[in-house]
Design a protein around this motif. Structure first.
Motif, PDB file in Angstrom:
ATOM      1  N   PRO A  26     -18.083   6.601  -8.119  1.00 21.86           N
ATOM      2  CA  PRO A  26     -17.562   7.580  -7.155  1.00 21.86           C
ATOM      3  C   PRO A  26     -16.154   7.335  -6.624  1.00 21.86           C
ATOM      4  CG  PRO A  26     -19.219   6.172  -6.141  1.00 21.86           C
ATOM      5  CD  PRO A  26     -19.224   5.843  -7.594  1.00 21.86           C
ATOM      6  N   VAL A  27     -15.534   6.213  -6.967  1.00 19.96           N
ATOM      7  CA  VAL A  27     -14.159   5.950  -6.522  1.00 19.96           C
ATOM      8  C   VAL A  27     -13.354   5.476  -7.730  1.00 19.96           C
ATOM      9  CG1 VAL A  27     -14.786   5.404  -4.139  1.00 19.96           C
ATOM     10  CG2 VAL A  27     -14.759   3.580  -5.860  1.00 19.96           C
ATOM     11  N   PRO A  28     -12.026   5.591  -7.661  1.00 18.17           N
ATOM     12  CA  PRO A  28     -11.214   5.071  -8.771  1.00 18.17           C
ATOM     13  C   PRO A  28     -11.507   3.596  -9.019  1.00 18.17           C
ATOM     14  CG  PRO A  28      -9.869   6.420  -7.304  1.00 18.17           C
ATOM     15  CD  PRO A  28     -11.199   6.245  -6.619  1.00 18.17           C
ATOM     16  N   ALA A  29     -11.523   3.196 -10.291  1.00 17.91           N
ATOM     17  CA  ALA A  29     -11.899   1.828 -10.615  1.00 17.91           C
ATOM     18  C   ALA A  29     -11.157   1.332 -11.846  1.00 17.91           C
ATOM     19  CB  ALA A  29     -13.407   1.730 -10.854  1.00 17.91           C
ATOM     20  N   GLU A  30     -11.003   0.018 -11.893  1.00 20.85           N
ATOM     21  CA  GLU A  30     -10.495  -0.665 -13.078  1.00 20.85           C
ATOM     22  C   GLU A  30     -11.652  -1.454 -13.691  1.00 20.85           C
ATOM     23  OE1 GLU A  30      -7.160  -3.177 -12.117  1.00 20.85           O
ATOM     24  OE2 GLU A  30      -6.556  -1.846 -10.475  1.00 20.85           O
TER      25      GLU A  30
END
Length: 284
Positions: A26-30
């Motif tokens: 649900p959130v930007p991720a690496e």
């Protein structure tokens, strides 16, 4: 990969489902792969780069996606590192070092070094709670705040539910699903998808079979960091009453929450954990 699964095709099914869930994180991720002495470790990194680090350690038979309900909140205030524990149902190496050795602590040393982390806060569940406690005991000062959800290694493992689980195996997938309900304590319509994922994993996956070593009173007494421990009274896998009693007795500065009518899978504690990590008082 098949060494921890019943077949390569089963490993592929679990891996595909994991990839589907990572796509809707649900959130930007690496996605980071860290080399370690036990093999490559997969980490999902979210949150502001300059925020304090928070390491998340999941339970047995799980992976980083167990945190998808909490990550939006926690990644607002922290740089979160959701680590796939080696030998579990994620994307890390299948290595399973003995629990009665220092190899998991050495593995976590390598992970933190690879991520460039020194001191960290940790949220950990079940087996992940055992890993976090083992690390806190062996590496004093590295963990600054520690949250444990139904942690292993404090209260004894319960075995009374296993005969029921073995009996239910005769009923195929339906029996596996009922076993998952019993083991996790998840029995509402809101958790049906979670149960589906648990059933998929445990019809293909071979969990660890050794008992979790129990930490001594002396080891627990040496834990000085702020601690939050949350257990459920209906946990059929771990003795939650003994966990709470030993923490109260050996780590008197810790905060302990005993949740009535809650099983091994502890959900809905996002705000409580956030308040603890941020050193804020809960709303009145």
């Amino acid at each position: 990969m098949s060494t921890i699964y019943k077949s390569e095709s089963g490993a592929s099914r679990v891996r595909r489902r994991y990839e589907e869930l990572l796509e809707i994180w649900p959130v930007p991720a690496e996605h980071v792969r860290v080399p370690t002495g036990e093999g490559e470790t997969f980490v999902v990194v979210s949150g502001p780069q300059d925020a304090p680090p928070l390491v998340l350690l999941h339970g047995s038979g799980a992976n980083t996606t167990m945190w998808r309900g909490e990550i939006t909140s926690w990644a607002t205030h922290f740089r979160t590192y959701a680590v796939d524990i080696i030998g579990e149902a994620g994307a890390s190496a299948p290595s399973r070092p003995p629990l009665d050795s220092d190899r998991l602590a050495l593995w976590l040393d390598d992970v933190l070094e690879g991520l460039g982390l020194d001191t960290i806060s940790v949220v950990a569940a079940s087996l992940g709670g055992w890993v976090a406690l083992d690390y806190a005991v062996r590496r004093p000062g590295r963990i600054t705040r520690l949250t444990l959800l139904c942690p292993g290694g404090i209260g004894a493992q319960k075995m009374g539910w296993l005969p029921i689980a073995l009996f239910l195996r005769f009923f195929g997938r339906r029996g596996v699903r009922q076993t998952a309900r019993i083991a996790t304590g998840l029995d509402t319509k809101l958790t049906e998808q979670v149960l589906d994922d648990v059933v998929l994993t445990f019809t293909q996956y071979k969990p660890r079979t050794e008992r979790l070593p129990i930490f001594s009173d002396d080891a627990l007494r040496h834990l000085t960091m702020p601690m939050l421990v949350i257990v459920g009274t209906r946990d059929v896998m771990l003795d939650s009453a003994a966990t709470a009693e030993r923490i109260h007795r050996c780590v008197p500065h810790a905060t302990v929450h005993v949740l009535p009518e809650v099983g091994h899978a502890i959900l809905g504690q996002t705000t409580t954990v956030s308040n603890f990590l941020l050193n804020e008082s809960p709303p009145t």
